[in-house]
Design a protein around this motif. Structure first.
Motif, PDB file in Angstrom:
ATOM      1  N   ILE A 285      12.386   3.548 -12.344  1.00 21.39           N
ATOM      2  CA  ILE A 285      11.364   3.244 -12.579  1.00 21.39           C
ATOM      3  C   ILE A 285      11.440   1.590 -12.240  1.00 21.39           C
ATOM      4  CG2 ILE A 285      11.911   1.809 -14.704  1.00 21.39           C
ATOM      5  CD1 ILE A 285       9.479   2.673 -16.349  1.00 21.39           C
ATOM      6  N   SER A 286      12.601   0.821 -11.892  1.00 17.60           N
ATOM      7  CA  SER A 286      12.553  -0.557 -10.983  1.00 17.60           C
ATOM      8  C   SER A 286      12.097  -0.287  -9.787  1.00 17.60           C
ATOM      9  CB  SER A 286      14.034  -0.593 -10.688  1.00 17.60           C
ATOM     10  OG  SER A 286      14.462   0.290  -9.996  1.00 17.60           O
ATOM     11  N   VAL A 287      12.621   1.101  -8.615  1.00 20.36           N
ATOM     12  CA  VAL A 287      11.607   1.125  -7.718  1.00 20.36           C
ATOM     13  C   VAL A 287      10.258   1.620  -7.883  1.00 20.36           C
ATOM     14  CG1 VAL A 287      12.044   3.127  -5.576  1.00 20.36           C
ATOM     15  CG2 VAL A 287      14.048   1.791  -6.909  1.00 20.36           C
ATOM     16  N   HIS A 288       9.958   3.042  -8.798  1.00 19.09           N
ATOM     17  CA  HIS A 288       8.653   3.082  -8.771  1.00 19.09           C
ATOM     18  C   HIS A 288       7.380   1.347  -9.337  1.00 19.09           C
ATOM     19  CE1 HIS A 288       4.944   5.346 -10.403  1.00 19.09           C
ATOM     20  NE2 HIS A 288       5.198   4.889 -10.953  1.00 19.09           N
ATOM     21  N   ILE A 289       8.101   0.676  -9.864  1.00 23.66           N
ATOM     22  CA  ILE A 289       7.476  -0.512  -9.929  1.00 23.66           C
ATOM     23  C   ILE A 289       6.993  -1.606  -8.357  1.00 23.66           C
ATOM     24  CG2 ILE A 289       6.971  -2.613 -11.140  1.00 23.66           C
ATOM     25  CD1 ILE A 289       8.530  -1.516 -13.264  1.00 23.66           C
ATOM     26  N   TYR A 290       8.403  -1.047  -7.677  1.00 28.32           N
ATOM     27  CA  TYR A 290       8.301  -2.325  -6.340  1.00 28.32           C
ATOM     28  C   TYR A 290       7.463  -1.039  -5.731  1.00 28.32           C
ATOM     29  CZ  TYR A 290       9.832  -2.889  -2.064  1.00 28.32           C
ATOM     30  OH  TYR A 290       9.224  -3.030   0.050  1.00 28.32           O
ATOM     31  N   GLN A 291       7.297  -0.047  -5.660  1.00 26.59           N
ATOM     32  CA  GLN A 291       6.558   0.777  -4.838  1.00 26.59           C
ATOM     33  C   GLN A 291       4.621   0.511  -5.064  1.00 26.59           C
ATOM     34  OE1 GLN A 291       7.718   4.408  -5.249  1.00 26.59           O
ATOM     35  NE2 GLN A 291       9.189   4.372  -3.274  1.00 26.59           N
ATOM     36  N   ALA A 292       4.311   0.335  -6.879  1.00 22.91           N
ATOM     37  CA  ALA A 292       3.437   0.405  -7.094  1.00 22.91           C
ATOM     38  C   ALA A 292       2.324  -1.334  -6.861  1.00 22.91           C
ATOM     39  CB  ALA A 292       2.942   0.686  -8.356  1.00 22.91           C
ATOM     40  N   SER A 293       3.840  -2.867  -6.856  1.00 23.44           N
ATOM     41  CA  SER A 293       3.182  -3.772  -5.976  1.00 23.44           C
ATOM     42  C   SER A 293       3.712  -3.869  -4.698  1.00 23.44           C
ATOM     43  CB  SER A 293       4.762  -4.667  -7.166  1.00 23.44           C
ATOM     44  OG  SER A 293       4.428  -3.998  -8.177  1.00 23.44           O
ATOM     45  N   PHE A 294       4.585  -3.292  -4.044  1.00 22.79           N
ATOM     46  CA  PHE A 294       4.288  -3.875  -2.693  1.00 22.79           C
ATOM     47  C   PHE A 294       3.912  -2.717  -1.337  1.00 22.79           C
ATOM     48  CE2 PHE A 294       7.315  -6.855  -4.794  1.00 22.79           C
ATOM     49  CZ  PHE A 294       6.728  -7.892  -4.386  1.00 22.79           C
ATOM     50  N   VAL A 295       3.760  -1.712  -2.367  1.00 22.97           N
ATOM     51  CA  VAL A 295       3.476  -0.843  -1.348  1.00 22.97           C
ATOM     52  C   VAL A 295       2.228  -0.306  -1.073  1.00 22.97           C
ATOM     53  CG1 VAL A 295       4.627   1.990  -0.490  1.00 22.97           C
ATOM     54  CG2 VAL A 295       6.153   0.251  -0.745  1.00 22.97           C
ATOM     55  N   THR A 296       0.956  -0.424  -2.254  1.00 25.90           N
ATOM     56  CA  THR A 296       0.190   0.336  -2.362  1.00 25.90           C
ATOM     57  C   THR A 296      -0.635  -1.073  -3.233  1.00 25.90           C
ATOM     58  OG1 THR A 296       0.659   0.034  -4.923  1.00 25.90           O
ATOM     59  CG2 THR A 296       0.665   1.921  -4.223  1.00 25.90           C
ATOM     60  N   TRP A 297       0.027  -2.417  -2.826  1.00 27.30           N
ATOM     61  CA  TRP A 297      -0.265  -3.440  -2.679  1.00 27.30           C
ATOM     62  C   TRP A 297      -1.713  -4.093  -4.002  1.00 27.30           C
ATOM     63  CZ3 TRP A 297       1.695  -6.706   0.361  1.00 27.30           C
ATOM     64  CH2 TRP A 297       1.655  -6.709   1.801  1.00 27.30           C
ATOM     65  N   ASN A 298      -0.454  -3.156  -5.391  1.00 28.20           N
ATOM     66  CA  ASN A 298      -1.766  -3.367  -6.760  1.00 28.20           C
ATOM     67  C   ASN A 298      -0.933  -4.007  -7.428  1.00 28.20           C
ATOM     68  OD1 ASN A 298      -3.084  -3.607  -8.782  1.00 28.20           O
ATOM     69  ND2 ASN A 298      -3.692  -1.133  -8.358  1.00 28.20           N
ATOM     70  N   PHE A 299      -0.313  -5.768  -7.146  1.00 29.38           N
ATOM     71  CA  PHE A 299      -0.089  -6.176  -7.701  1.00 29.38           C
ATOM     72  C   PHE A 299      -0.170  -6.368  -9.519  1.00 29.38           C
ATOM     73  CE2 PHE A 299       0.047  -7.119  -3.737  1.00 29.38           C
ATOM     74  CZ  PHE A 299       2.434  -8.114  -3.809  1.00 29.38           C
ATOM     75  N   GLY A 300      -2.013  -6.119 -10.089  1.00 33.26           N
ATOM     76  CA  GLY A 300      -2.319  -6.011 -11.328  1.00 33.26           C
ATOM     77  C   GLY A 300      -1.325  -5.050 -11.557  1.00 33.26           C
ATOM     78  N   ALA A 301      -1.366  -3.711 -11.464  1.00 36.45           N
ATOM     79  CA  ALA A 301      -1.035  -2.872 -12.159  1.00 36.45           C
ATOM     80  C   ALA A 301       0.695  -3.009 -12.171  1.00 36.45           C
ATOM     81  CB  ALA A 301      -1.769  -1.225 -10.753  1.00 36.45           C
ATOM     82  N   GLY A 302       1.655  -3.079 -10.678  1.00 38.37           N
ATOM     83  CA  GLY A 302       2.825  -3.505 -11.377  1.00 38.37           C
ATOM     84  C   GLY A 302       2.874  -4.375 -12.159  1.00 38.37           C
ATOM     85  N   SER A 303       2.298  -5.360 -12.308  1.00 39.89           N
ATOM     86  CA  SER A 303       2.640  -6.251 -13.225  1.00 39.89           C
ATOM     87  C   SER A 303       2.348  -5.987 -15.014  1.00 39.89           C
ATOM     88  CB  SER A 303       1.949  -7.713 -13.011  1.00 39.89           C
ATOM     89  OG  SER A 303       1.969  -7.996 -12.174  1.00 39.89           O
ATOM     90  N   ALA A 304       1.944  -5.167 -14.952  1.00 37.40           N
ATOM     91  CA  ALA A 304       1.375  -4.226 -15.965  1.00 37.40           C
ATOM     92  C   ALA A 304       2.322  -3.136 -16.559  1.00 37.40           C
ATOM     93  CB  ALA A 304      -0.123  -3.538 -16.187  1.00 37.40           C
ATOM     94  N   MET A 305       2.984  -2.643 -15.208  1.00 38.21           N
ATOM     95  CA  MET A 305       3.888  -2.098 -15.623  1.00 38.21           C
ATOM     96  C   MET A 305       5.167  -2.525 -15.997  1.00 38.21           C
ATOM     97  SD  MET A 305       3.338   0.926 -12.371  1.00 38.21           S
ATOM     98  CE  MET A 305       1.674   1.996 -12.258  1.00 38.21           C
TER      99      MET A 305
END
Length: 333
Positions: A285-305
């Motif tokens: 989940i740590s890498v998944h959140i990183y991908q959601a934030s810094f790969v897809t550039w959706n920092f709002g969703a990554g912060s929620a996760m």
């Protein structure tokens, strides 16, 4: 009469006889206040650093989780529009692709954490018990056991990356070429074997910490208990079950909690082992959140996760502490 006359002649207020005592009392109270405040003054730099390094970013992350923060607002993230709880709803919608992927990553992380913590505790405890009695070379073995814990994370994991290589890695050379346990060389960094590779590296890196903590806890167990148990005819397994494990219960309670938090939040090991895109079998989940934030550039969703992960860890930690404290009170009673 002489005192009154002296006071009138000099024009000064009378000097009370208790003034020196009052001054000593004031100095005593001031000294007590300084002694009481001194520990907090020593803690102040650490509290300020904790505030700057952890609390402030955490508050900013919580604020970001309520914003529609994408790559279009990176330069001025404060101008991103508010989205309310939309990021949270998308993250926990397990019928949608984003929520389904997050749930899969969460389950993989739970399985990985349970296996890693259990194996680290088991190997560390067994090694500490074996190292309890004095023998020739015990100091050297203790030092060798602590090497994986002393190595920098990146150095250790990069070494394992070379060992897991498909064509010229040491693991395939031993398992396939030397022992003949596999029909063909295996892919360890992709596919289903990636979970085994990640678990192997995590256990190899984490069990020396358990060994160190348990070994320190064993020093507090009186040797007279083992001698008395041996005189009563208790064997090694009975001594471990009746003396060692009950005496190590407070140490193990803290050890398991620390290992759980470290392993569940581990980012360096999977990131260095697999890179930015971890295989699905090892999608922590740590890498998944990183991908959601810094790969897809959706920092709002990554912060929620990230906030959901924080809440989960807080709940698990609170329940664990409540259960262990209740069990401690029951055993004391």
């Amino acid at each position: 009469m002489s005192t009154m006359t002296t006071t009138v002649e000099t024009g000064r207020p009378p000097v009370h006889e208790k003034t020196p005592g009052a001054a000593r009392g004031l100095r005593r109270r001031t000294g007590r206040f300084h002694r009481a405040a001194l520990p907090y003054l020593f803690l102040l730099p650490a509290l300020l650093l904790e505030l700057l390094v952890h609390l402030v970013p955490m508050v900013i992350g919580i604020v970001m989780s309520f914003k529609e923060l994408t790559q279009f607002y990176i330069r001025d993230w404060g101008a991103a529009p508010w989205s309310g709880f939309d990021n949270y709803r998308v993250s926990v919608d397990f019928d949608a692709p984003v929520g389904e992927a997050l749930l899969h990553s969460f389950l993989v992380t739970v399985a990985f954490t349970v296996l890693s913590v259990g194996l680290c505790w088991l190997i560390g405890t067994a090694a500490a018990i074996c190292m309890q009695d004095a023998f020739r070379g015990r100091g050297l073995l203790r030092a060798l056991f602590l090497v994986p814990y002393a190595l920098p994370v990146y150095t250790a994991v990069i070494t394992w990356v070379f060992m897991f290589q498909h064509d010229n890695g040491l693991v395939n050379h031993v398992l396939h070429d030397q022992l003949g346990l596999t029909d063909k060389p295996s892919f360890w960094l992709i596919g289903d074997n990636s979970f085994v590779a990640l678990l192997t590296v995590s256990v190899w890196k984490g069990w020396p910490f358990a060994f160190l903590i348990v070994m320190a806890g064993l020093q507090n167990i009186p040797r007279e208990l083992y001698e008395a148990a041996a005189l009563d005819g208790a064997g090694m397994w009975q001594q471990i079950r009746r003396i060692t494990l009950p005496s190590l219960r407070p140490v193990n309670q803290v050890l398991v909690l620390v290992l759980f938090l470290w392993t569940f939040n581990d980012f360096n090991t999977p990131f260095v082992l697999f890179g930015r895109a971890a295989p699905q079998a090892a999608d922590l989940i740590s890498v998944h959140i990183y991908q959601a934030s810094f790969v897809t550039w959706n920092f709002g969703a990554g912060s929620a996760m990230s906030v959901l992960l924080l809440l989960f860890l807080l709940v698990v930690t609170g329940v664990y502490l409540a259960l262990t404290s209740r069990g401690r009170r029951a055993s004391d009673a």
